[in-house]
Structure formats: structure tokens, C-alpha cells
Design a protein around this motif. Structure first.
Motif, PDB file in Angstrom:
ATOM      1  N   LEU A  58       2.604  -2.469   7.419  1.00 17.10           N
ATOM      2  CA  LEU A  58       3.245  -3.139   6.285  1.00 17.10           C
ATOM      3  C   LEU A  58       4.388  -4.035   6.760  1.00 17.10           C
ATOM      4  O   LEU A  58       4.539  -5.174   6.299  1.00 17.10           O
ATOM      5  CB  LEU A  58       3.770  -2.101   5.291  1.00 17.10           C
ATOM      6  N   VAL A  59       5.208  -3.526   7.685  1.00 11.68           N
ATOM      7  CA  VAL A  59       6.338  -4.307   8.191  1.00 11.68           C
ATOM      8  C   VAL A  59       5.838  -5.564   8.895  1.00 11.68           C
ATOM      9  O   VAL A  59       6.378  -6.667   8.700  1.00 11.68           O
ATOM     10  CB  VAL A  59       7.191  -3.447   9.140  1.00 11.68           C
ATOM     11  N   GLU A  60       4.796  -5.422   9.728  1.00 11.02           N
ATOM     12  CA  GLU A  60       4.259  -6.572  10.453  1.00 11.02           C
ATOM     13  C   GLU A  60       3.711  -7.632   9.505  1.00 11.02           C
ATOM     14  O   GLU A  60       3.715  -8.823   9.824  1.00 11.02           O
ATOM     15  CB  GLU A  60       3.160  -6.112  11.418  1.00 11.02           C
ATOM     16  N   ASN A  61       3.244  -7.187   8.336  1.00 13.75           N
ATOM     17  CA  ASN A  61       2.716  -8.127   7.351  1.00 13.75           C
ATOM     18  C   ASN A  61       3.768  -8.541   6.323  1.00 13.75           C
ATOM     19  O   ASN A  61       3.433  -9.173   5.317  1.00 13.75           O
ATOM     20  CB  ASN A  61       1.507  -7.515   6.639  1.00 13.75           C
TER      21      ASN A  61
ATOM     22  N   VAL B  81       0.860  -1.190   0.000  1.00 17.65           N
ATOM     23  CA  VAL B  81       0.000   0.000   0.000  1.00 17.65           C
ATOM     24  C   VAL B  81       0.892   1.234   0.000  1.00 17.65           C
ATOM     25  O   VAL B  81       1.783   1.364   0.850  1.00 17.65           O
ATOM     26  CB  VAL B  81      -0.911   0.023   1.249  1.00 17.65           C
ATOM     27  N   TRP B  82       0.678   2.125  -0.960  1.00 20.14           N
ATOM     28  CA  TRP B  82       1.385   3.394  -0.997  1.00 20.14           C
ATOM     29  C   TRP B  82       0.664   4.385  -0.081  1.00 20.14           C
ATOM     30  O   TRP B  82      -0.516   4.215   0.225  1.00 20.14           O
ATOM     31  CB  TRP B  82       1.452   3.931  -2.421  1.00 20.14           C
ATOM     32  N   HIS B  83       1.395   5.418   0.327  1.00 22.14           N
ATOM     33  CA  HIS B  83       0.796   6.386   1.253  1.00 22.14           C
ATOM     34  C   HIS B  83       1.107   7.814   0.826  1.00 22.14           C
ATOM     35  O   HIS B  83       2.265   8.160   0.559  1.00 22.14           O
ATOM     36  CB  HIS B  83       1.332   6.163   2.667  1.00 22.14           C
ATOM     37  N   VAL B  84       0.042   8.638   0.748  1.00 25.07           N
ATOM     38  CA  VAL B  84       0.199  10.083   0.574  1.00 25.07           C
ATOM     39  C   VAL B  84      -0.117  10.709   1.919  1.00 25.07           C
ATOM     40  O   VAL B  84      -1.259  10.674   2.387  1.00 25.07           O
ATOM     41  CB  VAL B  84      -0.714  10.639  -0.531  1.00 25.07           C
TER      42      VAL B  84
ATOM     43  N   VAL C  23       7.742  -1.492   1.895  1.00 19.77           N
ATOM     44  CA  VAL C  23       7.281  -0.169   2.350  1.00 19.77           C
ATOM     45  C   VAL C  23       7.683   0.859   1.296  1.00 19.77           C
ATOM     46  O   VAL C  23       8.851   1.249   1.212  1.00 19.77           O
ATOM     47  CB  VAL C  23       7.892   0.196   3.714  1.00 19.77           C
ATOM     48  N   PRO C  24       6.736   1.322   0.473  1.00 24.24           N
ATOM     49  CA  PRO C  24       7.074   2.309  -0.563  1.00 24.24           C
ATOM     50  C   PRO C  24       7.457   3.651   0.034  1.00 24.24           C
ATOM     51  O   PRO C  24       7.161   3.944   1.193  1.00 24.24           O
ATOM     52  CB  PRO C  24       5.777   2.425  -1.377  1.00 24.24           C
ATOM     53  N   ALA C  25       8.108   4.476  -0.762  1.00 27.11           N
ATOM     54  CA  ALA C  25       8.461   5.828  -0.330  1.00 27.11           C
ATOM     55  C   ALA C  25       7.192   6.653  -0.129  1.00 27.11           C
ATOM     56  O   ALA C  25       6.254   6.579  -0.924  1.00 27.11           O
ATOM     57  CB  ALA C  25       9.353   6.490  -1.375  1.00 27.11           C
ATOM     58  N   VAL C  26       7.181   7.421   0.943  1.00 23.20           N
ATOM     59  CA  VAL C  26       6.023   8.263   1.253  1.00 23.20           C
ATOM     60  C   VAL C  26       6.043   9.505   0.368  1.00 23.20           C
ATOM     61  O   VAL C  26       7.092  10.098   0.114  1.00 23.20           O
ATOM     62  CB  VAL C  26       6.052   8.695   2.735  1.00 23.20           C
ATOM     63  N   ILE C  27       4.863   9.902  -0.092  1.00 25.50           N
ATOM     64  CA  ILE C  27       4.694  11.196  -0.752  1.00 25.50           C
ATOM     65  C   ILE C  27       3.987  12.113   0.240  1.00 25.50           C
ATOM     66  O   ILE C  27       2.931  11.759   0.771  1.00 25.50           O
ATOM     67  CB  ILE C  27       3.877  11.078  -2.041  1.00 25.50           C
ATOM     68  N   THR C  28       4.558  13.265   0.519  1.00 24.24           N
ATOM     69  CA  THR C  28       4.014  14.166   1.536  1.00 24.24           C
ATOM     70  C   THR C  28       3.144  15.237   0.899  1.00 24.24           C
ATOM     71  O   THR C  28       3.565  15.930  -0.027  1.00 24.24           O
ATOM     72  CB  THR C  28       5.147  14.838   2.328  1.00 24.24           C
TER      73      THR C  28
ATOM     74  N   GLU D  58       1.804  12.301  11.372  1.00 20.42           N
ATOM     75  CA  GLU D  58       2.896  11.443  11.846  1.00 20.42           C
ATOM     76  C   GLU D  58       2.362  10.128  12.383  1.00 20.42           C
ATOM     77  O   GLU D  58       2.887   9.057  12.084  1.00 20.42           O
ATOM     78  CB  GLU D  58       3.674  12.169  12.933  1.00 20.42           C
ATOM     79  N   ARG D  59       1.295  10.173  13.183  1.00 21.50           N
ATOM     80  CA  ARG D  59       0.719   8.951  13.745  1.00 21.50           C
ATOM     81  C   ARG D  59       0.199   8.033  12.629  1.00 21.50           C
ATOM     82  O   ARG D  59       0.376   6.817  12.671  1.00 21.50           O
ATOM     83  CB  ARG D  59      -0.421   9.300  14.701  1.00 21.50           C
ATOM     84  N   ARG D  60      -0.463   8.619  11.633  1.00 20.97           N
ATOM     85  CA  ARG D  60      -0.999   7.811  10.532  1.00 20.97           C
ATOM     86  C   ARG D  60       0.135   7.182   9.720  1.00 20.97           C
ATOM     87  O   ARG D  60       0.068   6.013   9.335  1.00 20.97           O
ATOM     88  CB  ARG D  60      -1.897   8.677   9.638  1.00 20.97           C
ATOM     89  N   ARG D  61       1.160   7.988   9.469  1.00 17.25           N
ATOM     90  CA  ARG D  61       2.302   7.519   8.685  1.00 17.25           C
ATOM     91  C   ARG D  61       3.018   6.375   9.403  1.00 17.25           C
ATOM     92  O   ARG D  61       3.363   5.355   8.789  1.00 17.25           O
ATOM     93  CB  ARG D  61       3.244   8.697   8.444  1.00 17.25           C
ATOM     94  N   GLU D  62       3.251   6.523  10.701  1.00 18.78           N
ATOM     95  CA  GLU D  62       3.947   5.491  11.477  1.00 18.78           C
ATOM     96  C   GLU D  62       3.150   4.192  11.501  1.00 18.78           C
ATOM     97  O   GLU D  62       3.712   3.103  11.366  1.00 18.78           O
ATOM     98  CB  GLU D  62       4.187   5.991  12.902  1.00 18.78           C
TER      99      GLU D  62
END
Length: 327
Positions: free
Chosen positions: A199-202, A176-179, A206-211, A189-193
Motif C-alpha cells: 500500500l505504501v509503495e502504491n 485494501v483493508w486487512h484482517v 494504510v487502514p488499521a489492521v484487525i487481528t 507477520e510476513r503477510r501483514r508487513e
């Protein structure tokens, strides 16, 4: 008050109960007192009552971004809850978050004679230093910091991000990618973490985040980048506005949502159910945040010490913007 009591044919103590809205007064008696007040043009002197009680029956709110959907919903709930408790509300908007603007807003509210302050400001760092909240009044902070001595009220941001990410993984997407929202935001920050941890637990990449900056424009700019990558099949957007911009960017490129790319938002704004496709999103209870903030502040004003309040749970709202990956 003695004049009102004489005209109404009641005791001054009864008039006082009606004015303060404390203690039992029968409906008929209350109406007589209120009619006598109207006849005499009597208005309670709030300044005098404050001198006697040490209370001004007013609270202040310092808030950044009046254009934010979540902030306005929270403010509406704060105003309603304060009115129910018999408190007036004074709002100080802060256009730019800095130590001087926050301190200045705090001082202005002190001059306005308030009993306590609710602070709704997402920024947690200023040039690498923590934002300091002045002392002198009871304060409740609406954010996810859980720092300092002040009570904090917020949605469970991590729960929402985990629900969004797990939903997309459960549909069969490889990752899953994340913006994200802005770096200085605790909510972002909480959502991003939580997204990264899920993803790590599964055991997923982990794709690069777009801010982004919570806006649809930033979502559109992110979508223009992401639509160039064939391996992007699922995106968790940090706000519904970002998700709206993403959907537009993919539609302009002829990329179907959700047949080609699934998108989950965050907030459940009123328009989310009426987009095309209707947006799968994470629902936050902004009303509960505002109500709990006022309740916590009332307890602080009364000298009670709150324990750490649990965050308010989020809900995954499944609509048509998510589906299993094609093929």
C-alpha cells in the motif's frame, strides 16, 4: 539372515541388500528372499541395525495445531516423503506453545530414537523472548523466521500478500483493508508487513489492521466491524477461513460480495472454489513445503550443510469474490 540366505539359496550379502533396500537385487531374487523371510518369520532388527549404522531411520515432528488445514497438508506430505525415504515418523502434538513444552517434546523424541526433527510451530516469541530450539539433533523448521542455525522451509508469505493486495488495487479499489492472523505468528507477520508495504509503495492509505486467529469466527467478528464503514470496498483476509467469516457477516447485513465489497483469502482450501461466491485466494503449495522439509532434514542427517533455501512461490487464484468497485 544366514537362515534366510540358506532357504532362498542366495548369499547373506544379498539378503542384507533386500533388508536394507540398498544395492541392486533382481526382482526374482528379491521375491525368493522375501518368501524365505516370510517362511521363517524373519523380521529385521531395527535396533541392531541402528547400532551398526548409527541410524534409526525415523524422524520426529513437533507440531502445534492439528486442526489447521495447512499444517495437516504439510504433515501429510512429510509422512509420505519420509515413507519414500524408508523412514518412520513419530508425531508429538503441542497444544500450547511454551519453552517447556517445546523442550519437553524435543526430549521425548530423543528418547524415541529419531535421527532428526521437523518443527512446525508458528509462535516465534514467548513473553518477549525468542523461542529456543534445543541442540543435539538435526532440525528443520517450517516457518518464515530465517533465524538461527537451523534450515527453514516455507511458502513465500510476502509474495502471497503482495499478490492479493496488488490484485485488489488493480481492480480500482482505493485501498485494501486487512484482517490479520495472530500477532505471535510469523506467517501472519510476513503477510501483514507485505500488505502494508504494498500500500505504501502504491501511495495508498494504510487502514488499521484487525487481528484474527485464522478462524472463520474471527473473520465474522471482523466483518461485523467492517460492515459499519461505507468506505470499505476491498479486504485481504489472512486465511480462507477468515474470508468465509467475512462473507457471512456481509451477507447477513445485505452487503453483496463482490458488488459492494471484494474479498481475497489465503490458502486455497478445497472448499474455496465451492463457496458463494467462489473465493479469490492465494494458493500455497503445502505438499512442496512438507517434501522440501524432509529432503532438507535428510541432507542434515547425512552431514550436508544446506544453503538458505528460497521460499516456495504462491499463486493468485482469481474467482468471483473480487470485482471492480461499484461506481
Amino acid at each position: 539372515m544366514e537362515d534366510v540366505a540358506r532357504v532362498a539359496g542366495v548369499s547373506a550379502q544379498t539378503v542384507s541388500r533386500v533388508v536394507r533396500n540398498k544395492g541392486y537385487v533382481g526382482a526374482a531374487t528379491r521375491e525368493k528372499v522375501q518368501a524365505a523371510m516370510a517362511e521363517l518369520g524373519y523380521r529385521p532388527n531395527s535396533a541392531a541395525r541402528a547400532l551398526r549404522s548409527g541410524r534409526f531411520h525415523a524422524i520426529g515432528v513437533i507440531m502445534f495445531s492439528l486442526s489447521s488445514y495447512g499444517n495437516m497438508r504439510t504433515l501429510d506430505a512429510i509422512a509420505s516423503r519420509a515413507a519414500q525415504a524408508g523412514y518412520a515418523l513419530t508425531l508429538i502434538p503441542v497444544e500450547t506453545v511454551s519453552q517447556s513444552t517445546v523442550t519437553g517434546a524435543f526430549n521425548r523424541l530423543t528418547e524415541h530414537a529419531v535421527d532428526g526433527i521437523v518443527i512446525i510451530i508458528e509462535a516465534h516469541e514467548l513473553n518477549g523472548a525468542e523461542l529456543e530450539i534445543p541442540d543435539g539433533l538435526p532440525v528443520v523448521v517450517v516457518d518464515s523466521t530465517k533465524r538461527g542455525e537451523h534450515a527453514h522451509i516455507d511458502t513465500d508469505q510476502a509474495m502471497g500478500a503482495r499478490q492479493a493486495t496488488e490484485h485488489l488495487l488493480s481492480l480500482g479499489h482505493e485501498t485494501v483493508w486487512h484482517v490479520s492472523g495472530p500477532d505471535e505468528s510469523y506467517s501472519a507477520e510476513r503477510r501483514r508487513e507485505a500488505w502494508r508495504r504494498t500500500l505504501v509503495e502504491n501511495e495508498r492509505a494504510v487502514p488499521a489492521v484487525i487481528t484474527g486467529d485464522w478462524s472463520a469466527d474471527s473473520g465474522y467478528a471482523a466483518g461485523v466491524q467492517l460492515r459499519e464503514h461505507d468506505d470499505v470496498t476491498a479486504i485481504f483476509a489472512a486465511s480462507d477461513a477468515i474470508a468465509i467469516g467475512l462473507i457471512r457477516a456481509f451477507h447477513e447485513a445485505g452487503i453483496s460480495v463482490p458488488e459492494r465489497v471484494s474479498i481475497v483469502g489465503f490458502d486455497d482450501i478445497p472448499e474455496a472454489a465451492n463457496l458463494w461466491p467462489p473465493l479469490t485466494t492465494i494458493s500455497q503449495d503445502f505438499a512442496a513445503v512438507g517434501e522440501r522439509a524432509v529432503d532438507a532434514l535428510m541432507r542434515e542427517i547425512d552431514g550436508e550443510t544446506d544453503g538458505e533455501a528460497p521460499p516456495i512461490a504462491t499463486r493468485l487464484i482469481e474467482r468471483a469474490s473480487t470485482a471492480a468497485p461499484r461506481g
